[in-house]
Design a protein around this motif. Structure first.
Motif, PDB file in Angstrom:
ATOM      1  N   GLU A 160       0.904  -1.334   0.161  1.00 21.33           N
ATOM      2  CA  GLU A 160       0.025   0.002  -0.168  1.00 21.33           C
ATOM      3  C   GLU A 160       0.856   1.252  -0.046  1.00 21.33           C
ATOM      4  OE1 GLU A 160      -3.094   0.309   2.787  1.00 21.33           O
ATOM      5  OE2 GLU A 160      -4.281  -1.200   2.036  1.00 21.33           O
ATOM      6  N   ILE A 161       0.459   2.146  -0.860  1.00 22.10           N
ATOM      7  CA  ILE A 161       1.063   3.608  -0.656  1.00 22.10           C
ATOM      8  C   ILE A 161       0.096   4.484  -0.516  1.00 22.10           C
ATOM      9  CG2 ILE A 161       2.072   5.190  -2.388  1.00 22.10           C
ATOM     10  CD1 ILE A 161       3.798   2.392  -2.036  1.00 22.10           C
ATOM     11  N   GLN A 162       0.433   5.153   0.806  1.00 24.15           N
ATOM     12  CA  GLN A 162      -0.550   6.195   1.423  1.00 24.15           C
ATOM     13  C   GLN A 162      -0.465   7.572   0.603  1.00 24.15           C
ATOM     14  OE1 GLN A 162      -3.155   5.343   3.352  1.00 24.15           O
ATOM     15  NE2 GLN A 162      -2.486   3.200   3.227  1.00 24.15           N
ATOM     16  N   TRP A 163      -1.533   8.102   0.334  1.00 22.41           N
ATOM     17  CA  TRP A 163      -1.401   9.428  -0.315  1.00 22.41           C
ATOM     18  C   TRP A 163      -2.232  10.165   0.437  1.00 22.41           C
ATOM     19  CZ3 TRP A 163      -3.509  10.353  -6.016  1.00 22.41           C
ATOM     20  CH2 TRP A 163      -3.111  11.687  -6.411  1.00 22.41           C
ATOM     21  N   TRP A 164      -1.728  11.399   1.075  1.00 19.71           N
ATOM     22  CA  TRP A 164      -2.541  12.306   1.759  1.00 19.71           C
ATOM     23  C   TRP A 164      -2.571  13.719   0.993  1.00 19.71           C
ATOM     24  CZ3 TRP A 164      -0.793  12.363   7.567  1.00 19.71           C
ATOM     25  CH2 TRP A 164      -0.932  11.129   8.260  1.00 19.71           C
ATOM     26  N   LYS A 203      -0.886  -0.531  -4.347  1.00 21.80           N
ATOM     27  CA  LYS A 203      -2.092   0.172  -4.244  1.00 21.80           C
ATOM     28  C   LYS A 203      -2.003   1.309  -3.499  1.00 21.80           C
ATOM     29  CE  LYS A 203      -6.762  -0.510  -2.212  1.00 21.80           C
ATOM     30  NZ  LYS A 203      -7.554  -1.552  -1.304  1.00 21.80           N
ATOM     31  N   VAL A 204      -2.310   2.386  -4.232  1.00 25.17           N
ATOM     32  CA  VAL A 204      -2.510   4.005  -3.897  1.00 25.17           C
ATOM     33  C   VAL A 204      -3.710   3.970  -3.227  1.00 25.17           C
ATOM     34  CG1 VAL A 204      -2.481   6.247  -4.475  1.00 25.17           C
ATOM     35  CG2 VAL A 204      -0.775   4.642  -5.516  1.00 25.17           C
ATOM     36  N   VAL A 205      -3.533   4.395  -1.879  1.00 24.84           N
ATOM     37  CA  VAL A 205      -4.769   4.679  -1.180  1.00 24.84           C
ATOM     38  C   VAL A 205      -4.736   6.317  -0.846  1.00 24.84           C
ATOM     39  CG1 VAL A 205      -5.981   4.342   0.917  1.00 24.84           C
ATOM     40  CG2 VAL A 205      -4.578   2.470   0.039  1.00 24.84           C
ATOM     41  N   PRO A 206      -5.506   7.065  -1.505  1.00 26.96           N
ATOM     42  CA  PRO A 206      -5.671   8.696  -1.373  1.00 26.96           C
ATOM     43  C   PRO A 206      -6.583   8.863  -0.121  1.00 26.96           C
ATOM     44  CG  PRO A 206      -7.229   7.895  -3.148  1.00 26.96           C
ATOM     45  CD  PRO A 206      -6.543   6.501  -2.712  1.00 26.96           C
ATOM     46  N   THR A 207      -6.190   9.700   0.577  1.00 26.11           N
ATOM     47  CA  THR A 207      -6.936  10.342   2.051  1.00 26.11           C
ATOM     48  C   THR A 207      -7.039  11.596   1.859  1.00 26.11           C
ATOM     49  OG1 THR A 207      -6.138   8.265   3.077  1.00 26.11           O
ATOM     50  CG2 THR A 207      -7.064  10.026   4.478  1.00 26.11           C
ATOM     51  N   TYR A 208      -8.079  12.207   2.001  1.00 20.91           N
ATOM     52  CA  TYR A 208      -8.575  13.572   2.200  1.00 20.91           C
ATOM     53  C   TYR A 208      -8.032  13.928   3.633  1.00 20.91           C
ATOM     54  CZ  TYR A 208     -10.596  18.339   3.092  1.00 20.91           C
ATOM     55  OH  TYR A 208     -10.946  19.390   3.129  1.00 20.91           O
ATOM     56  N   LYS A 209      -7.048  15.070   4.042  1.00 20.09           N
ATOM     57  CA  LYS A 209      -6.545  15.306   5.210  1.00 20.09           C
ATOM     58  C   LYS A 209      -6.722  16.789   5.564  1.00 20.09           C
ATOM     59  CE  LYS A 209      -4.690  12.962   7.772  1.00 20.09           C
ATOM     60  NZ  LYS A 209      -5.335  11.830   8.859  1.00 20.09           N
ATOM     61  N   GLN A 214       0.614  15.651  -0.318  1.00 21.33           N
ATOM     62  CA  GLN A 214       0.471  16.922  -1.179  1.00 21.33           C
ATOM     63  C   GLN A 214       0.534  18.000  -0.380  1.00 21.33           C
ATOM     64  OE1 GLN A 214      -3.608  17.615  -2.405  1.00 21.33           O
ATOM     65  NE2 GLN A 214      -3.180  18.761  -4.436  1.00 21.33           N
ATOM     66  N   VAL A 215       1.496  18.938  -0.773  1.00 19.08           N
ATOM     67  CA  VAL A 215       1.827  20.252   0.226  1.00 19.08           C
ATOM     68  C   VAL A 215       1.948  21.544  -0.978  1.00 19.08           C
ATOM     69  CG1 VAL A 215       3.624  21.479   1.224  1.00 19.08           C
ATOM     70  CG2 VAL A 215       3.481  19.088   1.506  1.00 19.08           C
ATOM     71  N   PHE A 216       1.011  22.716  -0.511  1.00 19.57           N
ATOM     72  CA  PHE A 216       0.762  23.690  -1.466  1.00 19.57           C
ATOM     73  C   PHE A 216       2.289  24.371  -1.526  1.00 19.57           C
ATOM     74  CE2 PHE A 216      -0.538  26.831   2.237  1.00 19.57           C
ATOM     75  CZ  PHE A 216       0.279  26.352   3.000  1.00 19.57           C
TER      76      PHE A 216
END
Length: 438
Positions: A28-32, A58-64, A88-90
Motif C-alpha cells: 500500500e502507498i498512502q497518499w494524503w 495499491k495507492v490509497v488516497p486520503t483527504y486530510k 500533497q503540499v501547497f
C-alpha cells in the motif's frame, strides 16, 4: 522449524487453491491530499487507474483537510513514525518541507534509486523551477499547478457597455461603471489577498517581494514588498473599498462564490477555479491575464505558480519507494496529464502534454484554460519572478493579511500597513532561519 515450514507450505497450497485471491499482498502507498469536490474525484480516479494498471502496489488516497492542515498532519505523522508515503503540499510550504531534515526523500533521488526514467527537462520549467534546487534537482513532484487569472462575467460587462480591462487603471474604471450599473456591493474583488495583491503583483511587475530571489537563493531573505508599486496598489484598493467598487473577499478562497453568483463581475483568483465556474456560473465567462500598471517599465513580466506538489516522505522501504516512483511515472504520462488538465483546469506539467492539448485544438473553445500557461511563460523568469520560498509562509500570509485588513478598514495608511507587514514578517523569517540553517 518443521512447524514453520509446514505452515508456509500449507499457506502456499491454500493460496494456489484459491485462485480468486492474489498470490501476494499488495504494497500500500498512502497518499494524503487536500482536494475536495470535482478535484477529489480526479484524485480518486488517478489512484484507481494506477491500481488497475499493475498488481504490485495499491495507492490509497486520503483527504486530510485544507493545505495547511494536510501539511501539518503530515509533519506530525512523520514525528510519530507513521507518515504517509506521499503528501500533497501547497507551493508556499516548500521552504518548510526543505527544512524538515530527514522528513522527505527528494524526488530526483527517489527516481534514480528506483531506476525509473526521469528527465526534469520534460517538465515545464516555469513550474519545476519552484520545486527544484539551484542545480535543477527536483525536490518534489509538481502535481496541481495554477496561476492567478482574472475571471470575467461577460454578460454583465456587456450590459454595462464595458470592455474587458487589461490594465489596472482600466479595471478601476470598469469596476466603477459596473458598480453604478447594478453591482453596488462589488465592482471587482479577489481571493487569496496576499497571493494576488502582493506575491503575484510583485512578480508580474518584476519588482522584488523579498531579497535573495524571493528566498529561492537563501533563507536569509529580507522582505521588500513595501515599495512604491505595492503601496500605490493598496492605496487604490483602500480608496475603492469605501463605496465597494472594490470589496474585500477574505484571506483564502471562501469568497469565490461571489463571482459564480454574479455579484462580483470581475474577480481575481486561481485558474483552478475553473471547475466551479463551469459547474455553477449561469452566464458567459472567460479568464484573462492579470491586469498590470502600464507605467511600470517591462510589465507584464511573468506570473508565478500556485497549487501544490507531491512530497515523498522519508523512512520508507525500498519496495515502497519503488511503488511511489512508478506512480509518479504513471502521473507523468502525456495522455494522463492532458486528462488532469482538462478535468480540473490545473496546468499540464509536461511540455508534451501542453503541446498535445494545443494540437488537439483544446484551447480554441476554451481559451481561458491556456491563460495561466501564457502568463507563466510570458517572459523568461527573473530573480523577482521565479517564485518564492519563504519559511513559515502560512503564518506570514496571516500577518500580511492582518495588516492589509487594517488598511482597508481605515485604521492604518497603506504605507504604515505594508511597513508593519514587512517588519513583523522579517522577525518571523529570522526565527525560521535559526531553525532551518544548521
Amino acid at each position: 522449524m518443521a512447524l514453520r515450514h509446514f505452515g508456509a507450505a500449507a499457506a502456499f497450497a491454500l493460496t494456489v487453491g484459491m485462485t480468486a485471491s492474489p498470490a501476494l499482498a499488495l504494497t500500500e502507498i498512502q497518499w494524503w491530499h487536500a482536494m475536495t469536490g470535482a478535484n477529489n474525484d480526479v484524485i480518486v480516479k488517478l489512484a484507481s487507474d494506477f491500481n488497475a494498471s499493475q498488481t504490485d502496489y495499491k495507492v490509497v488516497p486520503t483527504y486530510k483537510g485544507n493545505y495547511p492542515d494536510t501539511m501539518n498532519a503530515g509533519i506530525a505523522a512523520f514525528r510519530a513514525g507513521n507518515a504517509p508515503h506521499i503528501m500533497q503540499v501547497f507551493e508556499v510550504g516548500t521552504a518548510t518541507m526543505m527544512a524538515a531534515t530527514g522528513a522527505v526523500k527528494p524526488v530526483y533521488k527517489l527516481m534514480a534509486d528506483a531506476g525509473e526514467k526521469f528527465d526534469p527537462k520534460n517538465y515545464l520549467s516555469a513550474i519545476t523551477g519552484y520545486y527544484s534546487t539551484s542545480k535543477g534537482e527536483m525536490l518534489s513532484f509538481p502535481f496541481n499547478s495554477s496561476s492567478t487569472v482574472m475571471w470575467v462575467n461577460l454578460d454583465e460587462l456587456k450590459k454595462a457597455n464595458v470592455e474587458i480591462p487589461k490594465t489596472w487603471p482600466e479595471v478601476f474604471d470598469a469596476a466603477k461603471k459596473l458598480h453604478d450599473n447594478g453591482h453596488a456591493t462589488c465592482g471587482f474583488s479577489n481571493s487569496w489577498v496576499t497571493w494576488v495583491n502582493l506575491e503575484q503583483l510583485s512578480a508580474w511587475h518584476n519588482v522584488p517581494l523579498s531579497t535573495k530571489a524571493n528566498g529561492l537563493d537563501g533563507f536569509d531573505t529580507v522582505l521588500a514588498f513595501n515599495g512604491p508599486l505595492q503601496v500605490k496598489h493598496l492605496e487604490k484598493l483602500v480608496e475603492l473599498q469605501k463605496d465597494k467598487t472594490y470589496d474585500y473577499a477574505g484571506r483564502t478562497n471562501t469568497g469565490e462564490g461571489r463571482f459564480t453568483s454574479g455579484e462580483c463581475p470581475l474577480y481575481l483568483t486561481s485558474s483552478a477555479f475553473f471547475g466551479n465556474v463551469k459547474a455553477q456560473a449561469k452566464f458567459n465567462f472567460t479568464a484573462v491575464p492579470m491586469p498590470y500598471y502600464p507605467d511600470v517599465k517591462g510589465a507584464p513580466q511573468n506570473s508565478i505558480i500556485g497549487g501544490a506538489s507531491l512530497w515523498v516522505m522519508g523512512g520508507k522501504s525500498a519496495d515502497e519507494y519503488k511503488g511511489v516512483a512508478k506512480f509518479l511515472s504513471f502521473l507523468s504520462d502525456t495522455d494522463r496529464q492532458v486528462y488532469i488538465h482538462k478535468a480540473s483546469g490545473y496546468l499540464p506539467i509536461t511540455k508534451a502534454a501542453y503541446a498535445k492539448a494545443k494540437a488537439e485544438g483544446f484551447y480554441k473553445d476554451q481559451p481561458y484554460l491556456e491563460t495561466p500557461l501564457l502568463e507563466l511563460t510570458n517572459k523568461e523568469p527573473t530573480e523577482n519572478s521565479r517564485g518564492l520560498r519563504l519559511g513559515n509562509m502560512v503564518q506570514l500570509r496571516d500577518v500580511w493579511s492582518e495588516e492589509i485588513e487594517q488598511a482597508l478598514a481605515g485604521k492604518k495608511t497603506a504605507k504604515q500597513a505594508l511597513d508593519a507587514a514587512v517588519e513583523r514578517g522579517n522577525t518571523m523569517l529570522r526565527q525560521f532561519e535559526k531553525t532551518a540553517v544548521k
